[in-house]
Write a protein that holds these residues in place. Structure first.
Motif, short mmCIF file in Angstrom:
data_model
loop_
_atom_site.label_atom_id
_atom_site.label_comp_id
_atom_site.label_asym_id
_atom_site.label_seq_id
_atom_site.Cartn_x
_atom_site.Cartn_y
_atom_site.Cartn_z
N LYS A 223 -3.09 5.53 4.53
CA LYS A 223 -2.19 4.04 4.58
C LYS A 223 -2.48 3.31 5.80
O LYS A 223 -2.89 2.27 5.95
CB LYS A 223 -0.82 4.06 4.09
CG LYS A 223 -0.84 4.74 2.69
CD LYS A 223 0.83 4.71 2.49
CE LYS A 223 1.76 5.47 3.25
NZ LYS A 223 1.79 6.86 3.47
N VAL B 17 1.03 -1.29 0.05
CA VAL B 17 -0.09 0.05 0.06
C VAL B 17 0.86 1.16 0.12
O VAL B 17 1.81 1.40 0.79
CB VAL B 17 -0.96 0.00 1.22
CG1 VAL B 17 -1.70 1.18 1.13
CG2 VAL B 17 -1.75 -1.23 1.42
N VAL C 100 2.53 -1.61 4.28
CA VAL C 100 2.49 -0.11 3.89
C VAL C 100 3.82 0.26 4.02
O VAL C 100 4.86 0.18 4.63
CB VAL C 100 1.99 0.89 5.26
CG1 VAL C 100 2.25 2.32 5.11
CG2 VAL C 100 0.37 0.60 4.89
#
Length: 220
Positions: free
Chosen positions: A45, A37, A198
């Motif tokens: 995020k 992400v 992330v």
């Protein structure tokens, strides 16, 4: 299908106005995927990761995890679900300062009500895998940032989770350590563990099989 987010909205009220943290997010994740992400700071995020990890609620939409409707579950049931299936790797470690490295690693196994001998074996294995055997009796404050990060990752993986959620997992590591962690994630993924990370790093994102880009709480 491991999990499914349908039309997820999350907002906070500020000065009488709704500020959206997540806007109409739809995401299907199959078992065994490795998703990165990405997006600028403030794009949602970490919020998305916390929603998937059931640490954060949401205001609208549906979330299904392994055929359970997360949005309809009571808090206690939800906690049982994520403790059973999800491993979290945060940049801020979240280690317990009063516990030694060994005890920090053992903690999630106690939640699972595992027998002592089994716990011992798993902790020994984790200490070995992350080259931190010599650190087992130290407290988190006696470790460098990188070492704390490694302990945090070891703790997340010790329960053999189905899903690993990683927020900037190599944030405090030098490049060699960072690479080792990403290689480990790749190996775990090949063994069937689903990973959602992330990251700001193109290089780390490239380990994934799919990239989800966020901007202002929306998928772009």
């Amino acid at each position: 299908m491991l999990l499914q987010l349908n039309n997820i909205y999350k907002w906070v009220n500020s000065g009488g106005q709704r500020v959206f943290l997540l806007k109409d997010i739809n995401l299907n994740v199959n078992e065994g995927e490795f998703i990165s992400v990405m997006g600028p700071s403030g794009s949602g995020k970490s919020t998305l990761l916390n929603v998937i990890g059931m640490l954060d609620g949401f205001d609208e939409g549906e979330y299904n995890f392994l055929d359970e409707s997360v949005h309809n579950l009571k808090e206690k049931h939800r906690a049982t679900l994520y403790k059973q299936y999800i491993g979290f790797v945060f940049q801020a470690y979240h280690l317990i300062d009063e516990l030694t490295v060994y005890e920090n690693l053992e903690m999630p196994l106690l939640y699972k009500k595992m027998k002592g001998t089994e716990r011992k074996a798993l902790v020994a294995d984790a200490l070995d895998r992350f080259n931190i055997v010599g650190k087992k009796d130290l407290f988190p404050t006696q470790l460098s940032g990188g070492q704390q990060q490694l302990v945090g990752i070891a703790r997340a993986l010790i329960t053999n989770p189905k899903l690993i959620l990683a927020d900037e997992p190599t944030g405090n590591l030098n490049s060699k350590q960072g690479e080792e962690i990403m290689d480990l994630f790749k190996q775990l993924n090949q063994e069937g563990v689903t990973i959602i990370q992330v990251t700001h790093s193109e290089k780390n994102a490239a380990y994934g099989s799919r990239i989800v880009n966020l901007l202002d709480g929306r998928k772009v």
